[in-house]
Design an enzyme around this catalytic site. Sequence first.
Site, short mmCIF file in Angstrom:
data_model
loop_
_atom_site.label_atom_id
_atom_site.label_comp_id
_atom_site.label_asym_id
_atom_site.label_seq_id
_atom_site.Cartn_x
_atom_site.Cartn_y
_atom_site.Cartn_z
N ASP A 101 -12.26 -15.44 11.01
CA ASP A 101 -11.03 -15.61 10.23
C ASP A 101 -9.89 -15.86 11.21
O ASP A 101 -9.65 -16.99 11.64
CB ASP A 101 -10.83 -14.36 9.37
CG ASP A 101 -9.63 -14.46 8.45
OD1 ASP A 101 -8.96 -15.50 8.42
OD2 ASP A 101 -9.34 -13.46 7.75
N VAL A 152 -14.16 -13.76 0.57
CA VAL A 152 -15.53 -13.87 0.07
C VAL A 152 -16.31 -12.58 0.32
O VAL A 152 -16.01 -11.81 1.24
CB VAL A 152 -16.27 -15.05 0.73
CG1 VAL A 152 -15.62 -16.38 0.35
CG2 VAL A 152 -16.34 -14.92 2.25
P1 5GP Z 1 -10.88 -11.84 12.30
O1 5GP Z 1 -10.74 -10.85 13.40
O2 5GP Z 1 -11.54 -13.15 12.72
O3 5GP Z 1 -9.60 -12.06 11.56
O4 5GP Z 1 -11.77 -11.16 11.20
C1 5GP Z 1 -13.12 -11.16 11.26
C2 5GP Z 1 -13.69 -10.01 10.48
O5 5GP Z 1 -12.92 -9.76 9.30
C3 5GP Z 1 -15.08 -10.36 10.01
O6 5GP Z 1 -16.04 -9.87 10.90
C4 5GP Z 1 -15.15 -9.71 8.65
O7 5GP Z 1 -15.64 -8.39 8.79
C5 5GP Z 1 -13.73 -9.65 8.16
N1 5GP Z 1 -13.40 -10.76 7.22
C6 5GP Z 1 -12.63 -11.84 7.46
N2 5GP Z 1 -12.54 -12.63 6.37
C7 5GP Z 1 -13.29 -12.03 5.41
C8 5GP Z 1 -13.62 -12.38 4.06
O8 5GP Z 1 -13.23 -13.41 3.46
N3 5GP Z 1 -14.44 -11.52 3.40
C9 5GP Z 1 -14.91 -10.38 3.98
N4 5GP Z 1 -15.69 -9.62 3.24
N5 5GP Z 1 -14.63 -10.02 5.26
C10 5GP Z 1 -13.82 -10.85 5.96
#
Ligand code: 5GP
Length: 182
Positions: A101, A152
């Site tokens: 994300d 999601v």
């Molecule tokens: P980042 O550090 O890249 O922002 O977030 C990554 C982590 O956030 C992922 O490993 C996941 O656990 C959580 N995450 C990010 N987007 C989503 C989403 O749309 N749904 C869910 N269930 N978890 C998400």
Amino acid sequence: MQGDIDRILYHETTILSRLDEMAHTIAKDYEGKELTVVSILNGSFIFMADLLRRIPLPLQIDSWSVSSYHGTKSKGRIEFRQNSIADVTGRHVLILDDILDSGLTLRAIKDRLAAESGAASIRSCVLLRKKLQREAATVADYVGFEIPDEFVVGYGLDYNEQYRNLPYIGVLNEEAIRRHAR
Ligand code: 5GP
Ligand code: MG
């Protein structure tokens, strides 16, 4: 649970055929190398199980418990829940995560491995990548599917620990987000 999903993005059969392709590419890239897969829990447990069974190479596994999310918004910082990591000195590390994300999680994990592990190489593989401006310019080396910027769940991904066991990936509806909010 089914009623809480606005729409299904990927059914299990679609996911598994994409995993066949990813596993094929990964197996070619790591042939003859000492591979350790570091999977990020809890979100990647189903992805890990399905992907790794498709990679016909000798490999080792380490699992890290990391959290960055609270509800549907990234907290912007991540927490490691364990102090020690497997010895991967001289080995090729492939990090598996469920979804990219903001990229902060993957960046922090890569930084920790680069600083502490002595790995020969560090790459990453995610099942899903959101199409948006990434805060940290983390590039995943292997990506299953590009998805819109929506929250999601399913196939390992949760909302406040619910929905991980759905066999497909779907967009959670607003009513369910409110109902399970905390
Ligand atoms: P980042 O550090 O890249 O922002 O977030 C990554 C982590 O956030 C992922 O490993 C996941 O656990 C959580 N995450 C990010 N987007 C989503 C989403 O749309 N749904 C869910 N269930 N978890 C998400
Ligand atoms: Mg996660």
